[in-house]
Structures are given as structure tokens and as C-alpha cells.
Design an enzyme around this catalytic site. Structure first.
Site, PDB file in Angstrom:
ATOM      1  N   ASP A 107       0.820  -1.225   0.000  1.00 44.43           N
ATOM      2  CA  ASP A 107       0.000   0.000   0.000  1.00 44.43           C
ATOM      3  C   ASP A 107       0.849   1.269   0.000  1.00 44.43           C
ATOM      4  OD1 ASP A 107      -2.620  -1.320   0.190  1.00 44.43           O
ATOM      5  OD2 ASP A 107      -1.971  -1.893   2.194  1.00 44.43           O
TER       6      ASP A 107
ATOM      7  N   HIS B 227      -3.882  -1.845  -6.135  1.00 50.86           N
ATOM      8  CA  HIS B 227      -3.307  -0.560  -6.514  1.00 50.86           C
ATOM      9  C   HIS B 227      -4.453   0.376  -6.877  1.00 50.86           C
ATOM     10  CE1 HIS B 227       0.783  -2.496  -7.830  1.00 50.86           C
ATOM     11  NE2 HIS B 227       0.536  -2.595  -6.546  1.00 50.86           N
TER      12      HIS B 227
END
EC number: 6.3.4.4
Length: 566
Positions: free
Chosen positions: A66, A102
Site C-alpha cells: 500500500d 493498486h
């Protein structure tokens, strides 16, 4: 200049062992003597500038996932495509699957990606999902439909390796089953059947994408269902009623939802439908234009284009080095290789020497993490929404809050310490929820000890910084520089909970800066002075040049530093 090159590259391993001896010196150099050296200076070539193919890069997560890798891929592609002579670009996702998340933006539209590469926003890019990925075909179908509604037709711009590992609801049910069978000891997964799919690929019991498109596919998958049903029954479990993640409905309802595996007829019907969807999609295209194909010849072509400087390629990693199955913190590890070594295994073509710079991505002013393991630098916070009562009281108007509105409300929370309030503020303004899981992430202090190890193991040569705007002028940025053991001796980072037990993290507090001013910067020299110094300190401590900085949430909020890509 050669000594600076040594500091950046040869000296990086020395920093892994001895950076703790330099902390005071580096603070004095940057904050007292104003030695602000950030980026790759002119005249200093990167380690792989000679051996690597021109315009080839890899983007790797440096910490626990992340970090904003998709954003960096998007920015890097846009920069590369402005180079004279480059006609198109390739983005190669070399590992991960639907457990990875993503996020990229197109005209302010948020596009959460899981299996699709981040290059889909660019009309001149070809996006490849290569063989070491774990692909769930129904999830991929949903992603393609959703993405095309925003970015347009992806035909001839999207390629899936026919050798990619195939995941179905059976592997996902197996993950659920193992958790119950082991009384909760089988932890760390996302419920997407990743480790089970990879394990069965290795034990030769699993399928690859091409198997779904063979003439005898139904008989083979029928037999597999029967095997799973028998194994589940042996443990008094019913395969048909086992709940597995429902990606399509989760997207529609915007909350985690499940579905039953169903009877064999229902299971095969779902596979039949998704199989036909992909066959129909490819039916009018030539073999070289199809979505599902052998990717090996494509890499031959890519190499030719790179040598002639007509194209660029970005190898896109998912998750991060800190989640590597051998280099991470069990049980919070993934099943595919998150380092640059994974590129060779997935493409069966590129060695490390053939690829130019590896770019390691990390969040600038803090870390975040999701999973069972509590990071060494964690700032403990309740899992729930701390502002839920306030949000419910005022209705949807909270959705228009700015950073200061969040800070005003969070400061009122009497049960939290000053550092917890700051972490709660970060969690809200940085929207720290997992793209895949929807869970709040743990907020942690930036851990340079772990970053040095991950940078070394991943073989990256440069760093990209995201979230530099998540900072306050009225609050210091706390950074972990190293660990010591019970006897006060320096202990270089080693992965594994038992290896870190009893270690003490050591911190420095660096001056904060105004994140709103960061967002206004278009060049490095326009950043707030303390933001530039902060980056200079990180670069000195890790030993790799910081060459890309994202300065805000929008695609255009990016600064390329020094001579990078010039």
C-alpha cells in the site's frame, strides 16, 4: 563525485550495519549545515545504467504494501512517453493477484486495480499479466468491464499469460477450510486462495489459465471439484456451502461480501460463463492480438524495441518486500516473489542485469500495515472509526472536510495521546484503508532499519516517495533509525517476529512542515525547506537516491528530482 557515488551504492550495505553511528552526524549535516543532497547528481550513473536495457525500470514496494506503487508506475510511464523516439510502453505485472490492490485515477475517477497493471490509463501502453501472477478469471472479467467503462476499450492493450496460475473458488474455499482445520493457526491471508493456488502449482495439482480453454476443461474441473468435496467431507465440512469472497458484489455494494461455492453444476456453470466471455472477446482478433497468449515472444519483441530506444518497459510489483514469503514477517507474507528476482521467474526472460533501475516505493512520513503481526514501530489505535459518532451526527457534510477539519475533531478525543491523535489524523486524511480488504491499516512510524534491509534484498537502486504532503508544521515527524538488543548493542533488521523480540526501536524527531505547501510544489526547490531536509536525511540514512516524490493525491502532483530521466 565518485565519493558521492560510493555513498549512494557501494556504501549502502555499510549503512545497513552501521547507520546508527551516523544519526547525529546526518542530523547536524542536514539541519544545521544545510547539506541538502537529494536525488542522483549529474555525472553519477546508476549501477545498472550500462548493463540494463534502455528505458527499463522496475517498481517495487519497500515496506508492507500500500505504498502507492500504482501511482508511481502511472507517473513514470507518463514521463517516459514524453521521451523523443519512444512510441509505446509496456507494463509487466510480474506477481501477485486479486489479493493485491493498486489505486490510480483518471479524470478524478478512482480506479482500484487488483490484477490489472497500472498502465491501463495510457493509450500507448501494452499491459501484461505474466506467468507468476495468480489469476481469478471471474474477478479479472469484472475488473476489465469496470476499467473499460472509465478508460475505454483495452483490446490489444491487455495481455494475459496463458501460463499464469489459475485460481478458482475451490482454492479460496480451501483457505477458509484450513483456517478452521488448524483452529486459526493458518492466518495472514486475504481469503483469495493465493497460497493454495501457488502451492498446487508447485505440487503439480493446480491449473494454469490455458487449462480452462482446453477442450476437456469441464471433465478436469469436474474431477477437481469431486476431489475437494471428498476432502472437505472427511473433515465434516460441506464444500458447496463454504463461503468465499464475492469480488463482483463486493465492488457493487462497496463492502466485503461472500457467496457459496455452490454445487458442482453451479461451480462449472460460472466457469463456463467466464470462459465463453473471454473466448468471445478474443474471437475476432489475430493470435498476436488476443488477450490470452504466450508472453515469451512478446518479451523478445520488447527487448528489440528497448535496444533501438523505440519503447520503454516498467515491471510492476505488487505487495512489498516486507511481505515476501521468505523475507517478510510470517504469517503476514504473500506467496509470490515481491523482489526484482520475481521478474526473471515470471517472464522467463529478463535477468537483473538486463533491467535498468529498480525503484523502491515508500510512504514519506509514516508507515502503514495490515495483518496479524504488530510492527515494531506501531502507534496503537482502536480498529474502529474514531469519528463515527461525529460523522453520524452531522450527516454527509463530513465528506467535504479538509485536513484541518479532521485535526479539529480528532484533537477533541480525550482518550488518545498526542501521538495517537496524530496517527488518527494520518489514518483519516491519507485514507488508510486497504484497497483489497477495506480494513483500516495500522499506522506506524517510518522504519529506516527495515527499509535498509528491504532495499538491500530487493536490489532496487533508487527510491520513490509518496504521501509527502501528509505532514503538519506543528507536529514533528518521528522516524525509527535503528534497533538495539537488551544489552544496548545495535541489531540490524532481520525479518521474523522471534528475531525482533526484545529489540528496542530508537527514534529521532525531525521538524514537521506544511503538507498544503507540499501540494503546491511543482519542482524540488519549491518544497518547504524542512520537507527538503527531511528527504535529504532519509537519503543519507538509507544510502539510495530519492528520485521521485508524489506531493498530493492527484496524478499531476509529482516531482522528478535532479537528473533522473533527463
Amino acid at each position: 563525485m565518485s565519493s558521492y557515488s560510493r555513498l549512494l551504492y557501494i556504501h549502502q550495505n555499510e549503512l545497513y550495519h552501521n547507520a546508527h553511528k551516523r544519526v547525529s552526524e546526518d542530523i547536524q549535516a542536514v539541519y544545521k549545515r544545510n547539506k541538502i543532497a537529494v536525488g542522483l547528481p549529474k555525472g553519477v550513473k546508476s549501477r545498472y545504467a550500462i548493463s540494463g536495457l534502455p528505458n527499463s525500470y522496475a517498481v517495487i514496494g519497500m515496506m508492507w504494501g500500500d505504498e502507492g506503487k500504482g501511482r508511481i508506475v502511472d507517473n513514470l510511464l507518463e514521463k517516459l512517453l514524453t521521451n523523443p523516439g519512444i512510441k509505446n510502453a509496456y507494463v509487466v505485472r510480474f506477481q501477485g493477484g486479486s489479493n493485491a490492490g493498486h489505486t490510480v485515477y483518471k479524470d478524478r475517477h478512482k480506479i482500484p486495480l487488483h490484477q490489472l497493471p497500472s498502465g491501463i490509463l495510457h493509450s500507448r501502453s501494452v499491459n501484461i499479466m505474466d506467468s507468476a501472477m495468480v489469476i481469478h478469471m471471474e474477478d479479472l472479467q469484472t475488473e476489465i468491464i469496470d476499467a473499460e467503462a472509465i478508460v475505454g476499450d483495452l483490446q490489444e492493450r491487455l495481455v494475459l499469460s496463458e501460463d499464469a496460475m489459475l485460481s478458482t473458488d475451490l482454492e479460496r474455499a480451501e483457505e477458509v477450510f484450513l483456517r478452521e482445520k488448524t483452529l486459526g493457526k493458518s492466518k495472514g491471508g486475504t481469503g483469495r486462495g493465493m497460497s493454495q493456488t501457488v502451492a498446487h502449482y508447485i505440487d503439480r495439482q493446480g491449473f494454469i489459465v490455458a487449462d480452462l480453454f482446453e477442450k476437456n476443461w469441464k471433465a478436469r474441473f469436474s474431477k477437481k471439484y469431486d476431489t475437494y468435496k471428498r476432502d472437505f467431507a472427511a473433515w465434516d465440512h460441506d464444500l458447496a456451502t463454504t463461503d468465499v469472497p464475492d469480488f463482483r458484489q463486493t465492488r457493487k455494494q462497496k463492502k466485503p461480501l461472500t457467496r457459496k461455492v455452490g454445487t458442482k453444476k453451479e461451480f462449472l456453470e460460472r466457469l463456463h460463463n467466464v470462459r465463453n466471455w473471454f473466448l468471445k472477446r478474443d474471437s475476432k482478433l489475430s493470435k498476436k492480438q488476443r488477450l490470452i497468449q504466450n508472453t515469451f515472444p512478446i518479451h523478445h519483441q520488447i527487448e528489440d524495441f528497448l535496444v533501438s530506444r523505440k519503447a520503454s518497459v516498467v515491471f510492476e510489483g505488487a505487495q512489498a518486500v516486507g511481505l515476501h514469503f521468505r523475507l517478510g514477517r510470517r504469517p503476514d507474507v504473500t506467496s509470490t516473489d515481491t523482489t526484482m528476482t520475481g521478474i526473471k521467474d515470471s517472464t522467463a526472460y529478463y535477468t537483473r542485469e538486463m533491467i535498468g533501475d529498480g525503484i523502491g516505493v515508500f510512504k514519506a512520513t509514516y508507515d502503514s500495515s495490515v495483518g496479524q503481526v504488530k510492527p515494531m514501530t506501531i502507534i496503537n489505535l482502536p480498529k474502529d472509526d474514531l469519528l463515527l459518532k461525529v460523522k453520524q451526527k452531522i450527516g454527509d457534510t463530513w465528506k467535504n472536510w479538509n485536513d484541518e477539519d479532521y485535526w479539529r475533531e480528532i484533537k477533541k478525543l480525550k482518550s488518545l495521546s498526542v501521538e495517537q491523535k496524530y496517527a488518527a489524523w494520518i489514518r483519516e486524511v491519507a485514507k488508510e484503508k486497504g484497497t483489497t480488504t477495506g480494513r483500516y491499516r495500522e499506522i506506524c512510524y517510518l522504519d529506516l532499519a527495515a527499509m535498509r534491509f528491504n532495499a538491500k534484498m530487493s536490489e532496487v537502486t533508487m527510491l520513490a516517495v509518496t504521501h509527502l504532503d501528509i505532514a503538519r508544521k506543528d507536529h514533528a515527524i518521528r522516524v525509527c533509525t535503528h534497533y538495539t538488543d537488551s544489552k544496548g548493542r545495535n541489531s540490524p533488521y532481520q525479518p521474523g517476529q522471534k528475531r525482533q523480540k526484545g529489540l528496542k526501536p530508537h527514534y529521532v524527531d525531525l521538524p514537521g512542515f506544511d503538507g498544503r505547501q507540499v501540494q503546491k510544489a511543482k519542482r524540488f526547490d519549491e518544497l518547504p525547506e524542512n520537507a527538503k531536509k527531511f528527504l535529504a536525511f532519509i537519503q543519507r540514512q538509507v544510502g539510495l537516491p530519492i528520485t521521485i516524490v508524489s506531493t498530493g493525491p492527484n496524478r499531476e502532483d509529482v516531482v522528478f528530482i535532479s537528473s533522473f530521466l533527463s
